[in-house]
Design a protein around this motif. Structure first.
Motif, PDB file in Angstrom:
ATOM      1  N   GLU A  21       0.803  -1.208   0.000  1.00  0.00           N
ATOM      2  CA  GLU A  21       0.000   0.000   0.000  1.00  0.00           C
ATOM      3  C   GLU A  21       0.849   1.277   0.000  1.00  0.00           C
ATOM      4  OE1 GLU A  21      -2.944  -0.906   2.929  1.00  0.00           O
ATOM      5  OE2 GLU A  21      -3.743   1.125   2.809  1.00  0.00           O
ATOM      6  N   PHE A  22       2.115   1.194   0.320  1.00  0.00           N
ATOM      7  CA  PHE A  22       2.937   2.404   0.402  1.00  0.00           C
ATOM      8  C   PHE A  22       3.137   3.071  -0.962  1.00  0.00           C
ATOM      9  CE2 PHE A  22       5.103   0.917   4.570  1.00  0.00           C
ATOM     10  CZ  PHE A  22       4.055   1.458   5.304  1.00  0.00           C
ATOM     11  N   ALA A  23       2.999   2.300  -2.013  1.00  0.00           N
ATOM     12  CA  ALA A  23       2.926   2.869  -3.367  1.00  0.00           C
ATOM     13  C   ALA A  23       4.161   3.642  -3.819  1.00  0.00           C
ATOM     14  CB  ALA A  23       1.690   3.763  -3.487  1.00  0.00           C
ATOM     15  N   CYS A  24       5.340   3.205  -3.427  1.00  0.00           N
ATOM     16  CA  CYS A  24       6.552   3.895  -3.878  1.00  0.00           C
ATOM     17  C   CYS A  24       6.622   3.826  -5.406  1.00  0.00           C
ATOM     18  CB  CYS A  24       7.799   3.260  -3.274  1.00  0.00           C
ATOM     19  SG  CYS A  24       7.706   3.198  -1.479  1.00  0.00           S
ATOM     20  N   GLN A  25       6.906   4.950  -6.011  1.00  0.00           N
ATOM     21  CA  GLN A  25       6.887   5.025  -7.470  1.00  0.00           C
ATOM     22  C   GLN A  25       8.002   4.198  -8.110  1.00  0.00           C
ATOM     23  OE1 GLN A  25       4.182   6.821  -9.087  1.00  0.00           O
ATOM     24  NE2 GLN A  25       3.660   6.255  -6.989  1.00  0.00           N
ATOM     25  N   TYR A  26       9.053   3.931  -7.353  1.00  0.00           N
ATOM     26  CA  TYR A  26      10.214   3.190  -7.859  1.00  0.00           C
ATOM     27  C   TYR A  26      10.201   1.733  -7.420  1.00  0.00           C
ATOM     28  CZ  TYR A  26      11.328   4.438  -3.083  1.00  0.00           C
ATOM     29  OH  TYR A  26      11.243   4.617  -1.737  1.00  0.00           O
ATOM     30  N   CYS A  27       9.132   1.283  -6.803  1.00  0.00           N
ATOM     31  CA  CYS A  27       9.119  -0.047  -6.179  1.00  0.00           C
ATOM     32  C   CYS A  27       9.477  -1.157  -7.170  1.00  0.00           C
ATOM     33  CB  CYS A  27       7.749  -0.322  -5.584  1.00  0.00           C
ATOM     34  SG  CYS A  27       7.658  -1.976  -4.880  1.00  0.00           S
ATOM     35  N   TYR A  28      10.517  -1.921  -6.844  1.00  0.00           N
ATOM     36  CA  TYR A  28      10.971  -2.978  -7.739  1.00  0.00           C
ATOM     37  C   TYR A  28      10.126  -4.235  -7.647  1.00  0.00           C
ATOM     38  CZ  TYR A  28      13.351  -4.299  -3.380  1.00  0.00           C
ATOM     39  OH  TYR A  28      13.632  -4.601  -2.070  1.00  0.00           O
ATOM     40  N   THR A  50      11.838  -9.020   1.811  1.00  0.00           N
ATOM     41  CA  THR A  50      12.693  -8.876   0.626  1.00  0.00           C
ATOM     42  C   THR A  50      11.896  -8.425  -0.596  1.00  0.00           C
ATOM     43  OG1 THR A  50      12.360 -11.215   0.216  1.00  0.00           O
ATOM     44  CG2 THR A  50      14.423 -10.570   1.310  1.00  0.00           C
ATOM     45  N   ALA A  51      10.584  -8.660  -0.595  1.00  0.00           N
ATOM     46  CA  ALA A  51       9.779  -8.261  -1.755  1.00  0.00           C
ATOM     47  C   ALA A  51       8.859  -7.103  -1.378  1.00  0.00           C
ATOM     48  CB  ALA A  51       8.976  -9.433  -2.274  1.00  0.00           C
ATOM     49  N   THR A  52       7.994  -7.334  -0.403  1.00  0.00           N
ATOM     50  CA  THR A  52       7.062  -6.268  -0.016  1.00  0.00           C
ATOM     51  C   THR A  52       7.238  -5.946   1.467  1.00  0.00           C
ATOM     52  OG1 THR A  52       5.364  -7.920   0.417  1.00  0.00           O
ATOM     53  CG2 THR A  52       5.346  -6.873  -1.755  1.00  0.00           C
ATOM     54  N   ASP A  53       6.724  -4.796   1.853  1.00  0.00           N
ATOM     55  CA  ASP A  53       7.002  -4.310   3.211  1.00  0.00           C
ATOM     56  C   ASP A  53       6.223  -5.113   4.259  1.00  0.00           C
ATOM     57  OD1 ASP A  53       7.195  -2.635   5.621  1.00  0.00           O
ATOM     58  OD2 ASP A  53       8.177  -1.265   4.231  1.00  0.00           O
ATOM     59  N   THR A 111      12.269  -2.640   6.243  1.00  0.00           N
ATOM     60  CA  THR A 111      10.965  -1.980   6.215  1.00  0.00           C
ATOM     61  C   THR A 111      11.108  -0.492   5.989  1.00  0.00           C
ATOM     62  OG1 THR A 111       8.904  -1.582   7.419  1.00  0.00           O
ATOM     63  CG2 THR A 111      10.907  -1.675   8.732  1.00  0.00           C
ATOM     64  N   LYS A 112       9.981   0.113   5.597  1.00  0.00           N
ATOM     65  CA  LYS A 112       9.929   1.557   5.443  1.00  0.00           C
ATOM     66  C   LYS A 112       8.914   2.122   6.436  1.00  0.00           C
ATOM     67  CE  LYS A 112      10.714   2.831   1.214  1.00  0.00           C
ATOM     68  NZ  LYS A 112      10.423   2.649  -0.203  1.00  0.00           N
ATOM     69  N   SER A 113       8.554   1.314   7.421  1.00  0.00           N
ATOM     70  CA  SER A 113       7.477   1.724   8.321  1.00  0.00           C
ATOM     71  C   SER A 113       7.934   1.845   9.769  1.00  0.00           C
ATOM     72  CB  SER A 113       6.346   0.699   8.248  1.00  0.00           C
ATOM     73  OG  SER A 113       5.372   0.996   9.222  1.00  0.00           O
TER      74      SER A 113
HETATM   75  S1  SF4 Z   1       7.466  -2.901  -1.116  1.00  0.00           S
HETATM   76 FE1  SF4 Z   1       8.886  -1.310  -0.390  1.00  0.00          FE
HETATM   77  S2  SF4 Z   1       9.423  -0.132  -2.200  1.00  0.00           S
HETATM   78 FE2  SF4 Z   1       7.584  -1.339  -2.690  1.00  0.00          FE
HETATM   79  S3  SF4 Z   1       5.833   0.025  -2.275  1.00  0.00           S
HETATM   80 FE3  SF4 Z   1       6.232  -1.164  -0.419  1.00  0.00          FE
HETATM   81  S4  SF4 Z   1       7.604   0.051   0.828  1.00  0.00           S
HETATM   82 FE4  SF4 Z   1       7.661   0.881  -1.228  1.00  0.00          FE
END
Ligand code: SF4
Length: 338
Positions: free
Chosen positions: A62-69, A116-119, A150-152
């Motif tokens: 759900e964080f929706a990072c525009q660069y998410c790999y 490793t894939a999603t948060d 994580t980014k949270s």
């Molecule tokens: S998985 Fe990571 S990079 Fe991708 S949207 Fe979530 S927080 Fe952002």
């Protein structure tokens, strides 16, 4: 009042104004779905991958990072809408007893990576507690290496649990903070927690004695690659007590490439020609740019005084968490996946 009366009655005052109001924005609707899963532990056999096992409690983020790999992972679900990665989140079905049985496969000294894939601490975790369930089971394990990315700031909720696991295993948490500027973060990572909250999570983890650091990856060329921008992240990381700081440059591939270019066209149209030229041949920018940024990150790290620490992780794992390398999830046959 009947429906026909309502139709006949002219709208007055604020009711008339409300009816004429233009649509400014639509609130995003997020759907959470369950997903049966045969096994929670995903074995990584490739020597190119620095982990033995990965765990990703959720599909989509759900964080929706525009660069998410990790966006490509939703294509396996054959969703037509590329945005579904952000709005259709799958929570894996949990069974504590069978997960505990799976844990018997991990040998002493092996590395398990969560996220490793999603948060693993995206908003769905507040409802479903899958990451916390995993950690509770991991308190029964000894002698492994555990990496959490994580980014949270929600990771702070589990600081006591992570510290407990760390008493009998080697544990390291890496919090991703690509910019200290909330306005830039709002554009690039629209729904991720405010950078200030993420620095706060580093502080919380450190207070609990957890080894935790900051990774500013991916560095977005001409958006977050300035010395001042990286120094601001490193300075705040140092103040929060981070054990390490690192970052490396953006790479773009597949569906992420499309999403990122759409974002550039919307928010940074002047940068589009540079990106088109730089990423034309490859998923990474030219070697000269990457080398310059690597040197810059090294200087910023030294200047911040955070330095490096020896976590006794396998070489590759340390590189990923120090931000010197980035896990290429799309490597065929890597076995890394959600
Ligand atoms: S998985 Fe990571 S990079 Fe991708 S949207 Fe979530 S927080 Fe952002």
């Amino acid at each position: 009042m009947t429906a026909s009366q309502a139709v006949d009655k002219p709208l007055l005052g604020i009711a008339r104004q409300a009816a004429a109001g233009e649509l400014l924005a639509e609130k995003r609707r997020v759907e959470y779905r369950s997903l049966p899963t045969k096994s929670w532990l995903n074995r990584c056999h490739s020597s190119r991958v620095p982990f033995d096992w990965t765990i990703n409690p959720y599909r989509g983020c759900e964080f929706a990072c525009q660069y998410c790999y990790a966006r490509y992972t939703h294509t396996y679900l054959e969703r037509d809408d590329p945005g579904s990665f952000e709005t259709e989140i799958f929570a894996k079905s949990w069974n504590a007893a069978s997960f505990r049985k799976e844990l018997c496969q991990i040998r002493s000294g092996q590395t398990v990576a969560i996220g490793t894939a999603t948060d693993p601490y995206q908003p769905s975790e507040r409802r479903f507690h899958l990451t916390r369930n995993v950690l509770e089971c991991l308190t029964m394990v000894r002698g492994i290496r555990l990496c959490i990315t994580t980014k949270s700031d929600l990771v702070g909720r589990d600081a006591d649990l992570i510290a407990k696991i760390g008493r009998q295993n080697r544990v390291h948490v890496s919090i991703t903070i690509t910019t200290a500027d909330p306005a830039v973060a709002r554009l690039t990572e629209p729904l991720a927690p405010h950078p200030h909250l993420r620095f706060g999570a580093v502080q919380t983890l450190r207070r609990h004695g957890v080894v935790a650091g900051v990774t500013a990856s991916p560095i977005l060329p001409y958006i977050t690659d300035g010395r001042a921008s990286l120094e601001a992240v490193a300075r705040a990381a140092k103040e929060a007590g981070a054990c390490h700081f690192g970052a490396q440059v953006l790479f773009l591939r597949d569906i992420t490439r499309t999403t990122y270019f759409n974002f550039l066209k919307r928010c940074f149209p002047a940068l589009v020609p540079w990106y088109e030229a730089s990423f034309r041949q490859s998923s990474s920018p030219q070697a000269s740019y990457s080398a310059r940024i690597k040197k810059l990150v090294s200087e910023v790290r030294e200047h911040s005084g955070i330095g490096r620490i020896d976590l006794e992780f396998p070489r590759g794992a340390a590189a990923v968490f120090f931000g010197d390398a980035q896990l290429r999830l799309f490597d065929e046959g890597s076995g890394v996946g959600p």
